[in-house]
Design an enzyme around this catalytic site. Sequence first.
Site, PDB file in Angstrom:
ATOM      1  N   ARG A  62       0.956  -1.336   0.105  1.00 30.72           N
ATOM      2  CA  ARG A  62       0.037  -0.004  -0.033  1.00 30.72           C
ATOM      3  C   ARG A  62       1.001   1.168  -0.232  1.00 30.72           C
ATOM      4  NH1 ARG A  62      -3.047  -1.253   5.512  1.00 30.72           N
ATOM      5  NH2 ARG A  62      -0.902  -1.692   5.806  1.00 30.72           N
ATOM      6  N   HIS A 251       6.893 -27.467   9.984  1.00 26.66           N
ATOM      7  CA  HIS A 251       8.439 -27.619  10.106  1.00 26.66           C
ATOM      8  C   HIS A 251       8.725 -29.026  10.472  1.00 26.66           C
ATOM      9  CE1 HIS A 251       8.540 -23.446   8.886  1.00 26.66           C
ATOM     10  NE2 HIS A 251       8.584 -23.017  10.058  1.00 26.66           N
TER      11      HIS A 251
HETATM   12  P1  NAP Z   1       5.397  -7.388   7.657  1.00 29.91           P
HETATM   13  O1  NAP Z   1       6.706  -7.036   7.992  1.00 29.91           O
HETATM   14  O2  NAP Z   1       4.172  -6.790   8.372  1.00 29.91           O
HETATM   15  O3  NAP Z   1       5.044  -6.857   5.994  1.00 29.91           O
HETATM   16  C1  NAP Z   1       3.664  -7.009   5.487  1.00 29.91           C
HETATM   17  C2  NAP Z   1       3.850  -6.374   4.144  1.00 29.91           C
HETATM   18  O4  NAP Z   1       2.335  -6.462   3.672  1.00 29.91           O
HETATM   19  C3  NAP Z   1       4.148  -4.888   3.891  1.00 29.91           C
HETATM   20  O5  NAP Z   1       4.696  -4.943   2.824  1.00 29.91           O
HETATM   21  C4  NAP Z   1       2.658  -4.235   3.913  1.00 29.91           C
HETATM   22  O6  NAP Z   1       3.098  -2.918   3.199  1.00 29.91           O
HETATM   23  C5  NAP Z   1       1.879  -5.026   3.117  1.00 29.91           C
HETATM   24  N1  NAP Z   1       0.534  -5.065   3.314  1.00 29.91           N
HETATM   25  C6  NAP Z   1      -0.053  -4.862   4.623  1.00 29.91           C
HETATM   26  N2  NAP Z   1      -1.385  -4.746   4.226  1.00 29.91           N
HETATM   27  C7  NAP Z   1      -1.450  -4.827   3.001  1.00 29.91           C
HETATM   28  C8  NAP Z   1      -2.614  -4.557   1.989  1.00 29.91           C
HETATM   29  N3  NAP Z   1      -4.004  -4.482   2.544  1.00 29.91           N
HETATM   30  N4  NAP Z   1      -2.535  -4.562   0.811  1.00 29.91           N
HETATM   31  C9  NAP Z   1      -1.161  -4.862   0.272  1.00 29.91           C
HETATM   32  N5  NAP Z   1      -0.213  -4.644   0.971  1.00 29.91           N
HETATM   33  C10 NAP Z   1      -0.295  -4.828   2.267  1.00 29.91           C
HETATM   34  O7  NAP Z   1       5.237  -9.138   7.547  1.00 29.91           O
HETATM   35  P2  NAP Z   1       6.372 -10.070   7.251  1.00 29.91           P
HETATM   36  O8  NAP Z   1       7.151 -10.212   8.379  1.00 29.91           O
HETATM   37  O9  NAP Z   1       7.118  -9.487   6.129  1.00 29.91           O
HETATM   38  O10 NAP Z   1       5.382 -11.278   6.957  1.00 29.91           O
HETATM   39  C11 NAP Z   1       4.865 -11.393   5.592  1.00 29.91           C
HETATM   40  C12 NAP Z   1       4.045 -12.801   5.528  1.00 29.91           C
HETATM   41  O11 NAP Z   1       5.218 -13.731   5.773  1.00 29.91           O
HETATM   42  C13 NAP Z   1       3.294 -12.986   6.847  1.00 29.91           C
HETATM   43  O12 NAP Z   1       2.139 -13.897   6.299  1.00 29.91           O
HETATM   44  C14 NAP Z   1       4.122 -13.651   7.800  1.00 29.91           C
HETATM   45  O13 NAP Z   1       3.359 -14.745   8.483  1.00 29.91           O
HETATM   46  C15 NAP Z   1       4.913 -14.602   6.833  1.00 29.91           C
HETATM   47  N6  NAP Z   1       6.242 -15.015   7.424  1.00 29.91           N
HETATM   48  C16 NAP Z   1       7.233 -14.176   7.727  1.00 29.91           C
HETATM   49  C17 NAP Z   1       8.363 -14.519   8.267  1.00 29.91           C
HETATM   50  C18 NAP Z   1       9.527 -13.542   8.854  1.00 29.91           C
HETATM   51  O14 NAP Z   1      10.484 -13.850   9.091  1.00 29.91           O
HETATM   52  N7  NAP Z   1       9.165 -12.043   8.540  1.00 29.91           N
HETATM   53  C19 NAP Z   1       8.617 -15.833   8.332  1.00 29.91           C
HETATM   54  C20 NAP Z   1       7.580 -16.692   7.805  1.00 29.91           C
HETATM   55  C21 NAP Z   1       6.666 -16.379   7.470  1.00 29.91           C
HETATM   56  P3  NAP Z   1       2.261  -1.551   3.199  1.00 29.91           P
HETATM   57  O15 NAP Z   1       1.987  -1.381   4.953  1.00 29.91           O
HETATM   58  O16 NAP Z   1       2.994  -0.619   2.659  1.00 29.91           O
HETATM   59  O17 NAP Z   1       0.873  -2.007   2.667  1.00 29.91           O
END
Ligand code: NAP
Length: 495
Positions: A62, A251
């Site tokens: 976004r 896992h």
């Molecule tokens: P994050 O840091 O909170 O990032 C979320 C992303 O989604 C941001 O780019 C945000 O950008 C975008 N977003 C949020 N609402 C949105 C919307 N309505 N439309 C479009 N984009 C939107 O989360 P993350 O840690 O990267 O995790 C992402 C996914 O990977 C999750 O499902 C998490 O469970 C999974 N995961 C993460 C990790 C990890 O190490 N981080 C590990 C395993 C799995 P904007 O706010 O600019 O929209």
Amino acid sequence: MARKYETKGKQLVSRVIPVENFDLVIFGGTGDLARRKILPGLFRRFRSGQMPDDARIIGAARSDLDSKGYRAEIKSALEEFVSSKYRPEDAVDGFLERIEYVAIDAMGDGGWKELKSLMRDGVVKAFYFSVAPSLFGPLAERLHDFKIADRDSRIVVEKPFGRDLESARALNKTLRDSFEEDQIYRIDHYLGKETVQNLMAVRFGNMLFEPLWNSKYVDHVQITVAEEVGVDGRGAYYDRSGAMRDMVQNHLMQLLCLIAMEPPSRFDPDAVRDEKLKVIRALDPVASRDIVRGQYTSSKKGEGYLEQVENPDSQTESFIAMKLHISNWRWSGVPFFLRTGKRLKARQSEISIIFKDTPHSIFGDDSGGSQNVLAIRLQPNEGITLSVTIKEPGPGGMRLVDVPLDMTFADALGPDAEDVPDAYERLIMDVIRGNQTLFMRGDEVEAAWAWTDPLIEGWASKGDRPSPYDVGSTGPEEAAILLHRDGRRWREIRS
Ligand code: NAP
């Protein structure tokens, strides 16, 4: 492109084979996972010459950015997460040239036409859902409704895939309303680890091990995924999940399946996943005496779980240990011990196959030496060690000692070691290649939840309280007792 290794003298050397040209859209392209893992991984593949010249990566989120602003963000992510030695300026510039950005709200209708106009025909179209799971459905629907995805497109879905059987089923249905199963790549990054794939190579590429891989020769199996970190910053999510949902259901279950499955007829997606599914279905229900739940408490090494989450009376487990049995001919009577936890003594993930004693010791019972162990280390220092018993060198009679036959990949790969793809980059390249072997199929995920759900529901209904363990320890005492009861002990977690 993929990488092939060949031996040259004592070292493995690599050569590159191409993947198809692609447009990869990363929804959540500004998020933590994209910055820390996905984009640095793609950069490494680009730098190694494994990405076609005009492959493109399109970030979508976004945030009100243009492509120039997004490239600047990615540049700073690369500076943070790729060491400068492996980040030559010309490679960074070349990589950034392949990056675009589109502002899109997954829940809204703006930005989709712009995305559509950016996508090219005649290349692989892949969409990585690196966003909260509640957005998976809306994204799939819009990709379908705006006709951005076609029959050959692929979507990559992050964990968690549901939080129980019902929600996983609903999510599978939502995704399958817009995509076929062979277009859905459910990622479990443990399956992308070099050692995990090597586990299959060791089992099915050698004559040595498979004949011993059964209840006649294996005493027991241990799977440990120990983390040093706590819930740090992820408390809100973790407290709703716990170790069972966050680690075991996905896992550890996947690792268990790869160890226990029957040899598939081919290394192809359905053949492998059919065999994994049979393992989950053959798991016995677990008696409550065979499960230990724990929660870390403060020690001089750091603060406890309850200090890091909102609910001061949370009963969520940050540690779990369990003894499992697989009801089939191969594994009848062989216990599988699983253990995972946060804030333990060290970060260490390992699968160990502990073989039985020799049926009779010709050297006498006090001659030394112990069981053979095949240990597959996932982290740190990925590698495989086989401990074998030999004669202690020198005079003094027949004294036996255990010595490790060690294959640490970093040693064997020499200068190429830094270039071994990490789990994420390997899996993304598999998406481009259209190879689902290392991704979870919908029925596998549902079967794992069907096995997990009754255990979680049982704890909730009984008001089960996790046992405390000190930050920096090896977990609650009850976990050690779980093995001692059987005359066995956990392999050491080394700091
Ligand atoms: P994050 O840091 O909170 O990032 C979320 C992303 O989604 C941001 O780019 C945000 O950008 C975008 N977003 C949020 N609402 C949105 C919307 N309505 N439309 C479009 N984009 C939107 O989360 P993350 O840690 O990267 O995790 C992402 C996914 O990977 C999750 O499902 C998490 O469970 C999974 N995961 C993460 C990790 C990890 O190490 N981080 C590990 C395993 C799995 P904007 O706010 O600019 O929209």
